[in-house]
Scaffold this active site. Structure first.
Site, PDB file in Angstrom:
ATOM      1  CG  ASP A   1      -1.626  11.024   9.139  1.00 11.03           C
ATOM      2  OD1 ASP A   1      -1.133  10.080   9.786  1.00 11.03           O
ATOM      3  OD2 ASP A   1      -2.801  11.013   8.738  1.00 11.03           O
TER       4      ASP A   1
ATOM      5  CG  PHE B   1       6.967   1.214   8.243  1.00 15.59           C
ATOM      6  CD1 PHE B   1       5.688   1.725   8.431  1.00 15.59           C
ATOM      7  CD2 PHE B   1       7.968   2.062   7.750  1.00 15.59           C
ATOM      8  CE1 PHE B   1       5.418   3.063   8.155  1.00 15.59           C
ATOM      9  CE2 PHE B   1       7.692   3.401   7.476  1.00 15.59           C
ATOM     10  CZ  PHE B   1       6.419   3.904   7.671  1.00 15.59           C
TER      11      PHE B   1
END
Lengths: 215, 215
Positions: B75, B171
């Site tokens: 994460d 991104f």
């Protein structure tokens, strides 16, 4: 003629003047409180500092310089525990362009905080309203310039954040803020009830005591 | 038959598999890396923890339990100094309903950070990308259950944030992030260049070393 001093409250919101007058009277101070409505040429001060007290200092200094009178300014906002103390000084513009585009910046800021806390459980929804209040008094006149007076105080109101709005009073994040020890949001309290416990009330009462000593 | 182990990378994004395979090979590890495309019934795990490692643990544990194989999950997000380390674990949903309504959540998240930093000067625009990577290996089979293996590592890439986008790769917040010592944003780098210095690359290389010791 009385010995009363005139203090400029650095706000264009006339509704804030009675609150300040009441607090000064309560502190036993004989002071006239005027707002920026009496100084239409007063500079607009951008609140670009990284702290509440930094912003209040910017405003109080600029107004003391412009008016030649002692000036009081404040800056306040909401620190959310689960957001590491943000939105803080960004409280009024937390939703950026999205709030501006929506036409209701206060509502957008509050909605954004609700979304950011969507996964935050009850025991981690603590927050605090913080206000810094500053008194800046200009250099004295002849025969000798005195030292500039600057006093910075802070008031804090701890509480926690609901998941939905309650109440129609107050402004900003009030509809989701429940002070510790209360069951109502600050938007469900009267102005007097809120001022008695609020960050702004606390800060202004501290400053009134210092004003009494200094002026 | 070889001694190679199979490791499940807890992602539905097939593009991430070659990166992990390359990192394991580089670490001299003989492991097969498969993704969740091979486990269509694997549970969806909500990322509701307050930390990156907490979220990666949730995912790795769930996938290890489901597959019976060692699972790796990660994460990551952006910590902005002037936002006290936020958006952090909220990086992917920072703009809340406004991002969802806009149809381009990544763009809205980035725009919101730009707006929130509008008054933040160059010397205070520091930020860091952080990734937590977790290995969770299930309990051993007969004759005796072994202890569950869990390894948590972290990778950090420091840098600073521009005021406008540059570059079309990557991104998320890549188009405004310039790593320390670089002049390009991470959106102006190739995937290989970025992986060599990125938070995810650092975390996965650390985890590969631990995998070698443990499996």
């Amino acid at each position: 003629m009385s010995d009363s001093v005139t203090v400029v409250l650095a706000t264009r919101n006339a509704k804030k003047l009675p609150e300040m007058r009441a607090i000064l009277a309560e502190a036993g101070l004989d002071a006239d409180v005027v707002g920026l409505a009496d100084y239409p040429d007063a500079p607009e001060v951008a609140e670009t500092a990284a702290t509440f007290s930094g912003n209040a200092l910017l405003k109080a200094r600029a107004i003391a310089r412009h008016t030649g009178l002692p000036a009081v300014a404040d800056d306040s906002g909401l620190r959310v525990d689960a957001l590491n103390g943000m939105p803080g000084v960004l409280s009024a513009r937390w939703s950026g362009r999205f709030g501006a585009e929506s036409g209701d910046r206060d509502a957008a800021n509050l909605d954004l905080v609700l979304d950011q806390l969507a996964d935050t459980p009850e025991e981690r929804r603590g927050a605090e309203f913080v206000a810094a209040a500053v008194l800046a008094a200009p250099h004295g006149a002849a025969p000798e310039p005195q030292e500039e007076v600057e006093e910075v105080v802070e008031g804090v109101m701890r509480g926690s954040l609901l998941r939905e709005r309650r109440g129609g009073n107050g402004f900003g994040y009030d509809p989701i803020f429940v002070p510790d020890g209360e069951v109502r949001t600050t938007a469900e309290m009267s102005a007097e009830e809120k001022n008695a416990i609020s960050h702004r009330g606390i800060a202004f009462r501290k400053l009134a005591r210092r004003l009494g000593e200094l002026l």
